[in-house]
Design a protein around this motif. Structure first.
Motif, PDB file in Angstrom:
ATOM      1  N   ARG A   7       2.185  11.659  -5.670  1.00 21.98           N
ATOM      2  CA  ARG A   7       1.530  10.406  -6.056  1.00 21.98           C
ATOM      3  C   ARG A   7       2.146   9.220  -5.304  1.00 21.98           C
ATOM      4  O   ARG A   7       1.435   8.300  -4.898  1.00 21.98           O
ATOM      5  N   GLY A   8       3.469   9.279  -5.206  1.00 23.55           N
ATOM      6  CA  GLY A   8       4.135   8.207  -4.465  1.00 23.55           C
ATOM      7  C   GLY A   8       3.675   8.165  -3.019  1.00 23.55           C
ATOM      8  O   GLY A   8       3.396   7.095  -2.447  1.00 23.55           O
ATOM      9  N   VAL A   9       3.599   9.352  -2.383  1.00 22.95           N
ATOM     10  CA  VAL A   9       3.171   9.422  -0.981  1.00 22.95           C
ATOM     11  C   VAL A   9       1.726   8.948  -0.862  1.00 22.95           C
ATOM     12  O   VAL A   9       1.377   8.179   0.047  1.00 22.95           O
ATOM     13  N   VAL A  10       0.865   9.400  -1.768  1.00 28.51           N
ATOM     14  CA  VAL A  10      -0.547   9.003  -1.734  1.00 28.51           C
ATOM     15  C   VAL A  10      -0.657   7.506  -1.950  1.00 28.51           C
ATOM     16  O   VAL A  10      -1.435   6.808  -1.269  1.00 28.51           O
ATOM     17  N   GLY A  11       0.119   6.964  -2.858  1.00 26.95           N
ATOM     18  CA  GLY A  11       0.095   5.527  -3.110  1.00 26.95           C
ATOM     19  C   GLY A  11       0.543   4.745  -1.887  1.00 26.95           C
ATOM     20  O   GLY A  11      -0.052   3.715  -1.535  1.00 26.95           O
ATOM     21  N   GLN A  12       1.587   5.186  -1.217  1.00 26.31           N
ATOM     22  CA  GLN A  12       2.065   4.531   0.011  1.00 26.31           C
ATOM     23  C   GLN A  12       1.005   4.606   1.106  1.00 26.31           C
ATOM     24  O   GLN A  12       0.768   3.626   1.832  1.00 26.31           O
ATOM     25  N   ALA A  13       0.357   5.772   1.189  1.00 27.82           N
ATOM     26  CA  ALA A  13      -0.668   5.949   2.213  1.00 27.82           C
ATOM     27  C   ALA A  13      -1.829   4.996   1.953  1.00 27.82           C
ATOM     28  O   ALA A  13      -2.376   4.407   2.889  1.00 27.82           O
ATOM     29  N   ARG A  14      -2.209   4.777   0.736  1.00 26.99           N
ATOM     30  CA  ARG A  14      -3.302   3.851   0.404  1.00 26.99           C
ATOM     31  C   ARG A  14      -2.925   2.418   0.742  1.00 26.99           C
ATOM     32  O   ARG A  14      -3.730   1.639   1.248  1.00 26.99           O
ATOM     33  N   ARG A  15      -1.689   2.063   0.430  1.00 26.56           N
ATOM     34  CA  ARG A  15      -1.234   0.699   0.736  1.00 26.56           C
ATOM     35  C   ARG A  15      -1.199   0.462   2.248  1.00 26.56           C
ATOM     36  O   ARG A  15      -1.581  -0.603   2.750  1.00 26.56           O
ATOM     37  N   LEU A  16      -0.757   1.462   2.957  1.00 24.07           N
ATOM     38  CA  LEU A  16      -0.703   1.323   4.411  1.00 24.07           C
ATOM     39  C   LEU A  16      -2.108   1.260   5.000  1.00 24.07           C
ATOM     40  O   LEU A  16      -2.369   0.580   5.992  1.00 24.07           O
ATOM     41  N   ALA A  17      -3.018   1.992   4.403  1.00 17.35           N
ATOM     42  CA  ALA A  17      -4.377   2.017   4.903  1.00 17.35           C
ATOM     43  C   ALA A  17      -5.073   0.680   4.644  1.00 17.35           C
ATOM     44  O   ALA A  17      -5.945   0.271   5.406  1.00 17.35           O
ATOM     45  N   ARG A  18      -4.666  -0.085   3.699  1.00 15.89           N
ATOM     46  CA  ARG A  18      -5.273  -1.376   3.381  1.00 15.89           C
ATOM     47  C   ARG A  18      -4.743  -2.461   4.298  1.00 15.89           C
ATOM     48  O   ARG A  18      -5.363  -3.487   4.489  1.00 15.89           O
ATOM     49  N   ILE A  19      -3.637  -2.283   4.800  1.00 16.74           N
ATOM     50  CA  ILE A  19      -3.036  -3.329   5.611  1.00 16.74           C
ATOM     51  C   ILE A  19      -3.754  -3.530   6.888  1.00 16.74           C
ATOM     52  O   ILE A  19      -4.631  -3.254   7.440  1.00 16.74           O
TER      53      ILE A  19
END
Length: 123
Positions: free
Chosen positions: A111-123
């Motif tokens: 979940r942490g990795v998926v959450g980081q990936a989503r945040r990075l994808a929004r940037i």
């Protein structure tokens, strides 16, 4: 009844009256005793019936106690089997808890990795 010996004699009619009264008193006493004996007889018959009923009740009670005595070993055996089943279920639960701990950690990491990936994808 005898004369009292005081030198005076009672008239015959008075003596007959006294004897008659004594006979009536004795007759009344006999009637009372007969009534008492009749009541006592009924009481003894009722008591005998009650004792018979008590005997039947005690026989049933004894049969019940005997049934309980026969049932006790089977109940003990069943409780022992249930205790073994509970011990097995507790072991299964412990295994499940042991497996769930690391899985929860892996799930949190994913979940942490998926959450980081989503945040990075929004940037």
């Amino acid at each position: 009844m005898a004369d009292k010996g005081d030198g005076r004699t009672r008239p015959a009619s008075r003596r007959i009256k006294t004897l008659t009264q004594a006979a009536l008193n004795a007759d009344a006493t006999v009637v009372q005793v007969e009534a008492l004996l009749t009541d006592l007889d009924r009481t003894v018959v009722t008591l005998n019936s009650s004792i018979g009923d008590l005997d039947v009740t005690l026989d049933r009670f004894n049969a019940t106690i005997t049934s309980i005595d026969e049932l006790a070993p089977r109940l003990v055996s069943m409780v022992e089997r249930l205790e073994m089943i509970v011990a097995r279920v507790e072991a299964i639960v412990e295994i499940g808890e042991a497996i769930a701990g690391p899985l929860a950690s892996v799930e949190n990491a994913v979940r942490g990795v998926v959450g980081q990936a989503r945040r990075l994808a929004r940037i």
